[in-house]
Enzyme design. Sequence first.
Site, PDB file in Angstrom:
ATOM      1  N   CYS A  50       6.132  -5.347   0.530  1.00  0.00           N
ATOM      2  CA  CYS A  50       6.115  -4.037   0.033  1.00  0.00           C
ATOM      3  C   CYS A  50       5.981  -3.023   1.133  1.00  0.00           C
ATOM      4  O   CYS A  50       7.024  -3.007   1.961  1.00  0.00           O
ATOM      5  CB  CYS A  50       5.161  -3.824  -1.148  1.00  0.00           C
ATOM      6  N   GLU A  65       0.899 -12.095  -3.135  1.00  0.00           N
ATOM      7  CA  GLU A  65      -0.594 -12.163  -3.092  1.00  0.00           C
ATOM      8  C   GLU A  65      -1.035 -11.885  -4.583  1.00  0.00           C
ATOM      9  O   GLU A  65      -2.420 -12.237  -4.864  1.00  0.00           O
ATOM     10  CB  GLU A  65      -1.404 -11.265  -2.089  1.00  0.00           C
ATOM     11  N   HIS A  92       5.030  -8.502  -4.515  1.00  0.00           N
ATOM     12  CA  HIS A  92       3.577  -9.008  -4.053  1.00  0.00           C
ATOM     13  C   HIS A  92       3.172 -10.454  -4.463  1.00  0.00           C
ATOM     14  O   HIS A  92       2.584 -10.618  -5.158  1.00  0.00           O
ATOM     15  CB  HIS A  92       2.612  -7.899  -4.799  1.00  0.00           C
ATOM     16  N   GLY A  97       1.174  -1.295   0.184  1.00  0.00           N
ATOM     17  CA  GLY A  97      -0.045   0.106   0.061  1.00  0.00           C
ATOM     18  C   GLY A  97       0.902   1.200   0.065  1.00  0.00           C
ATOM     19  O   GLY A  97       1.701   1.202  -0.674  1.00  0.00           O
ATOM     20  N   ARG A 126      13.265   3.348  -0.251  1.00  0.00           N
ATOM     21  CA  ARG A 126      11.790   3.548  -0.782  1.00  0.00           C
ATOM     22  C   ARG A 126      11.792   3.769  -2.189  1.00  0.00           C
ATOM     23  O   ARG A 126      12.611   4.389  -2.787  1.00  0.00           O
ATOM     24  CB  ARG A 126      10.629   4.311  -0.045  1.00  0.00           C
TER      25      ARG A 126
HETATM   26  N1  GLN Z   1       5.931   2.734  -2.437  1.00  0.00           N
HETATM   27  C1  GLN Z   1       5.258   2.611  -1.455  1.00  0.00           C
HETATM   28  C2  GLN Z   1       5.809   3.083  -0.280  1.00  0.00           C
HETATM   29  O1  GLN Z   1       6.882   3.587  -0.001  1.00  0.00           O
HETATM   30  C3  GLN Z   1       5.048   0.921  -1.420  1.00  0.00           C
HETATM   31  C4  GLN Z   1       4.399   0.600  -2.559  1.00  0.00           C
HETATM   32  C5  GLN Z   1       3.745  -0.805  -2.317  1.00  0.00           C
HETATM   33  O2  GLN Z   1       3.493  -1.310  -1.003  1.00  0.00           O
HETATM   34  N2  GLN Z   1       3.262  -1.526  -3.338  1.00  0.00           N
HETATM   35  O3  GLN Z   1       5.080   2.872   0.791  1.00  0.00           O
END
Ligand code: GLN
Length: 195
Positions: free
Chosen positions: A77, A176, A174, A46, A104
């Site tokens: 993630c 999932e 991911h 997310g 990130r």
């Molecule tokens: N770019 C998002 C972050 O820095 C992470 C992306 C993801 O969970 N798909 O929180």
Amino acid sequence: MKIGVFALQGDFERHGRMLSQLGAEPVYVNKADQLADLDALVVPGGESTTMLKLLDEERMFDPLVEFAKTKSIFGTCAGTILLASEVTSPAQRSLQVMDISVERNAYGRQVDSAIHRVTPEKEFEERTSPGELEVVFIRAPIIRQVRGDARVLVSFDSQPILVEQGRHLVATFHPELTADTRVHELFLAKLRQPK
Ligand code: GLN
């Protein structure tokens, strides 16, 4: 087994479906008092800054740090970013559950998402089943450092993308979102046989 799926924000339903498919009982969690009857927790992808804000609003930050001391957490993630001990680009507070440093959005803005096939470490295949793994990255972080007893189970482009440390597990991709259930299977197997 009752597995909480952190459901304040992000891609929690797909995790829930995969856990049900594997015979676990997913419980969507958005309040600290729900943590008490869980065997483990999944923190999905997310937006980690948003999740952090919601964790603070729900007063769940400290309860999660406590939870991690005795129960397993699987982060994907943004979940991995929340569990890391150090976050850069930009720096951000984190739960400090895993001895890893993450940067990130490290694949650059032009590579918002990508799908690759990778060969896991032998150990991953031995603990699940053999075969390449399809990995989906969405604005993914890169794990820049793995310290202490944190161990790499899958890499892409010489960077760790699946790392375990004791009872915890994190992925920058991911799992999932594909039909391959091996990463979730590995997590459930860890719960049955804690290291
Ligand atoms: N770019 C998002 C972050 O820095 C992470 C992306 C993801 O969970 N798909 O929180």
